[in-house]
Design an enzyme around this catalytic site. Structure first.
Site, PDB file in Angstrom:
ATOM      1  N   GLU A 195       0.840  -1.207   0.000  1.00 23.15           N
ATOM      2  CA  GLU A 195       0.000   0.000   0.000  1.00 23.15           C
ATOM      3  C   GLU A 195       0.872   1.254   0.000  1.00 23.15           C
ATOM      4  OE1 GLU A 195      -2.169   0.548   3.652  1.00 23.15           O
ATOM      5  OE2 GLU A 195      -3.427   2.143   2.825  1.00 23.15           O
ATOM      6  N   TYR A 216      -9.121   6.327  13.285  1.00 25.12           N
ATOM      7  CA  TYR A 216      -9.267   6.079  14.724  1.00 25.12           C
ATOM      8  C   TYR A 216      -7.891   5.663  15.233  1.00 25.12           C
ATOM      9  CZ  TYR A 216      -9.333   1.259  13.025  1.00 25.12           C
ATOM     10  OH  TYR A 216      -9.008   0.087  12.390  1.00 25.12           O
ATOM     11  N   CYS A 248      -5.300  -2.891   2.676  1.00 21.87           N
ATOM     12  CA  CYS A 248      -5.191  -2.897   4.140  1.00 21.87           C
ATOM     13  C   CYS A 248      -6.541  -2.988   4.861  1.00 21.87           C
ATOM     14  CB  CYS A 248      -4.389  -1.663   4.586  1.00 21.87           C
ATOM     15  SG  CYS A 248      -3.573  -1.876   6.182  1.00 21.87           S
ATOM     16  N   SER A 265       0.814  -1.671   7.286  1.00 19.82           N
ATOM     17  CA  SER A 265       0.322  -1.939   8.632  1.00 19.82           C
ATOM     18  C   SER A 265       1.409  -1.628   9.649  1.00 19.82           C
ATOM     19  CB  SER A 265      -0.099  -3.415   8.734  1.00 19.82           C
ATOM     20  OG  SER A 265      -0.352  -3.753  10.077  1.00 19.82           O
ATOM     21  N   LYS A 273      -9.250   2.409  -2.199  1.00 20.00           N
ATOM     22  CA  LYS A 273      -9.479   1.904  -0.835  1.00 20.00           C
ATOM     23  C   LYS A 273     -10.851   2.333  -0.340  1.00 20.00           C
ATOM     24  CE  LYS A 273      -6.970   1.556   3.578  1.00 20.00           C
ATOM     25  NZ  LYS A 273      -5.730   1.969   4.268  1.00 20.00           N
TER      26      LYS A 273
END
Lengths: 298, 316
Positions: free
Chosen positions: B44, B117, B148, B174, B111
């Site tokens: 990504e 968050y 992801c 990630s 995406k």
């Protein structure tokens, strides 16, 4: 409590980390921070305590001891044992070191032997807290000067426990270019220090800011690090309420006191606010990564 | 036997340095081709780095960008998945993953799920995609692309598989976190992802190809651990954690047929039932239909009455 570390210190089991993964992450972090800034070397203040001792080992592991400068900055009342411990780290790592006695700078401000310094006669009576804060800030100033002569970034050595409860000096010991251990509780610092081979005497001794003879963090704060670390872990990392941690066996008065310390130190963990006046304001609606193409020192 | 060599380009992009990353992608494509790969997967935002913030608009590319065409030109007799910031004609910025094949840009996935968050802030800087489509590929099977967080929503792998994908590709940035010693391989993030990927591969009876970046952006350390999982849910090959490199996995695409004959889960899916129940839920949550299964006193769209009525306090 895990067995293999019981000999040297108490490690609450919920705080045990995979030290192999931690070393990999931290080594890559240190290399990444330096590369992105265009630096190849690092400098840190080595006190003889476990935090700066661990960071020295981590930096040496990441970039090689030959690229690390440890600066020892004792004041005239600092414990000789601390200095010996710091010298042992330097000897074992084989890194460069310098000794800068900060006594003349500190005494130049507060005065000494009844003779007033730059801070005026009142400063002669300054309590230990004021003196300790100035010492921390002078050490910071020395490190940033050595950052220029050594051509290295200043590496932070503060841990998560002291940052959360605010047991740090703003723009003093907390000042740095980056911090590899700022998300590790003191108990985890000890676990990692054992894994990476920090001298045992440093791991065993009681943590101290060394502001006066015999001072220890734990006697000053009134609770032990394993106890405090566990409480912070459950309250902050695991989002447990006050009632929930009391149900786990923590003393309510201690929980409330630690909560106040954490809230009261919020300002020490953040960049100071700028009054919003213009169209784009740093940290508000002008948001860039610290390093981007063109920002590395050439 | 339908052998395919998949190359996982587990690289550490330079944050904001599009030109350097383009060059690195080109070099790795050449290396993977020489290594016999038929499919090369990059992580990504491999072309830009992850933590872009306001840099996103400065490194974005339109789909007709000549730099993208140059990269695509390097995929003769090869399939590649690359990821970058796409700027649409109406100037929305997307986190995009593109399938490049035989010199062309075949498909772009934008995406769909943007985590905003905890340590993530993607929705602030990016627009969410609105489509999930599997596409045919030169590999002879359908390919489904996801980015992801798209895989932290059950519907993504299911829709892609039902749409014809036999290879589900997830490209990720990630950040590793939670080093508790009790975690599998010492990293909570890795343990979670491994569980998800094995589950999806098994439930969709498809290959799952996961390419996660390494390197450091600011505070984040990306953990790598790229993997290829077979349609039985078993690991085919995995890359090490935190190490940069090109890692290969050899698969037999005929495993999909074998598994789907043995375990016809996809055949037995009930999309019409799922769609009907989704439509009911959507109407109930919007207050457009009475909720037949709700407790007395529940607000429209919520099956249970509020805590305040049940416990006499708490959240107000």
């Amino acid at each position: 409590m895990t067995d293999h570390t019981l000999a040297m210190f108490v490690l609450p089991e919920e705080l045990a980390i995979d030290t192999g993964v931690a070393r990999k992450v931290v080594a890559a972090f240190i290399r990444g921070q330096l590369r992105q800034a265009g630096f190849e070397r690092a400098v840190l203040g080595l006190s003889g305590g476990i935090d700066s001792g661990l960071v020295a080992y981590l930096v040496a592991e990441a970039i090689g001891a030959e690229r690390l400068l440890c600066v020892l900055m004792p004041y005239r009342t600092s414990s000789p044992a601390s200095r010996a411990d710091a010298e042992e780290v330097v000897r074992r790592l084989g890194c460069a070191s310098e000794l800068v006695d900060i006594s003349p700078m500190v005494d130049g401000y507060f005065g000494a032997d009844g003779v007033a310094g730059a801070g005026g006669p009142e400063a002669l009576e300054a309590p230990a807290l004021r003196r300790g804060n100035l010492m921390a800030r002078i050490r910071m100033a020395v490190l940033y000067d050595r950052s220029v002569t050594w051509r290295g970034l200043v590496v932070g050595t503060g841990n998560k426990t002291e940052s959360l409860i605010g047991y740090t000096t703003l723009f003093g010991d907390s000042a740095c270019a980056f911090n590899p251990i700022g998300d590790l509780y003191k108990s985890q610092v000890r676990q990692l220090a054992v894994a990476i081979g920090v001298p045992e005497a440093i791991i065993r001794k009681a943590p101290s800011a060394d502001l006066w003879p015999g001072q220890t963090d734990e006697s000053e704060a009134g609770f032990s690090y394993p106890e405090l670390d566990r409480l912070l872990f459950w309250r902050i990392d695991k989002r447990r309420s006050i009632d929930e941690v009391v149900a786990k066996g923590f003393d309510r008065a201690m929980v409330e006191r630690v909560d106040r310390m954490v809230a009261g130190a919020e300002f020490k963990r953040q960049v100071p606010p700028i009054a919003k006046l213009g169209p784009r304001t740093a940290g508000v609606d002008y948001l860039y990564p610290r390093r981007r193409p063109g920002s590395a020192r050439s | 036997m339908q052998p395919l060599r998949i190359a996982l380009a587990q690289l550490a992009p330079r944050l904001g340095d599009l030109e350097a990353n383009l060059a690195r992608h080109g070099a790795l494509l050449g290396e993977a081709r020489a290594g016999g790969a038929g499919l090369v997967v990059f992580p990504e935002l491999g072309l830009t780095g992850y933590l872009l913030q306001d840099l996103a608009a400065e490194v974005s590319m339109r789909l007709d960008d000549p730099r993208l065409a140059s990269l695509a030109a390097e995929t003769a007799v090869l399939s590649a998945v690359v990821s970058f910031v796409e700027e649409s004609a109406d100037h929305r910025l997307f986190i995009a993953a593109a399938l490049l094949e035989d010199g062309e840009l075949r498909h772009v996935h934008r995406k769909v799920h943007l985590p905003t968050y905890g340590l993530f802030d993607e929705r602030r800087f990016f627009a969410p995609g609105d489509m999930l489509r599997a596409v045919p590929s030169r590999l002879g099977v359908g390919v489904g692309l996801a980015v992801c967080e798209d895989f932290w929503h059950l519907s993504t792998p299911q829709l892609l598989a039902l749409d014809g994908a036999q290879i589900l590709v997830n490209v990720s940035s990630s950040p590793g976190r939670d080093l508790a010693a009790t975690n599998e391989v010492g990293l909570g993030t890795a343990a979670s992802w491994r569980t998800l990927m094995r589950t999806y591969a098994q439930l969709t009876t498809s290959f799952v190809v996961f390419c996660n970046r390494v390197g450091v952006d600011e505070s984040f350390s990306f953990w790598g651990g790229s993997e290829v999982i077979g349609p039985t849910g078993a690991l085919v090959a995995g890359a090490p954690l935190f190490e940069e490199g090109l890692f290969y996995a050899d698969v037999d695409l005929a495993d999909v047929r074998r598994e789907r004959i043995t375990l016809p889960l996809l055949r037995d899916e009930r999309p019409e039932l799922v769609a009907r129940e989704w439509r009911r839920l959507i109407a109930e949550r919007a207050g457009l239909a009475a909720d037949a299964t709700a407790e007395a006193g529940a607000v429209d769209g919520f099956d249970v009455a509020a805590d305040v009525q049940r416990a006499g306090g708490g959240r107000g």
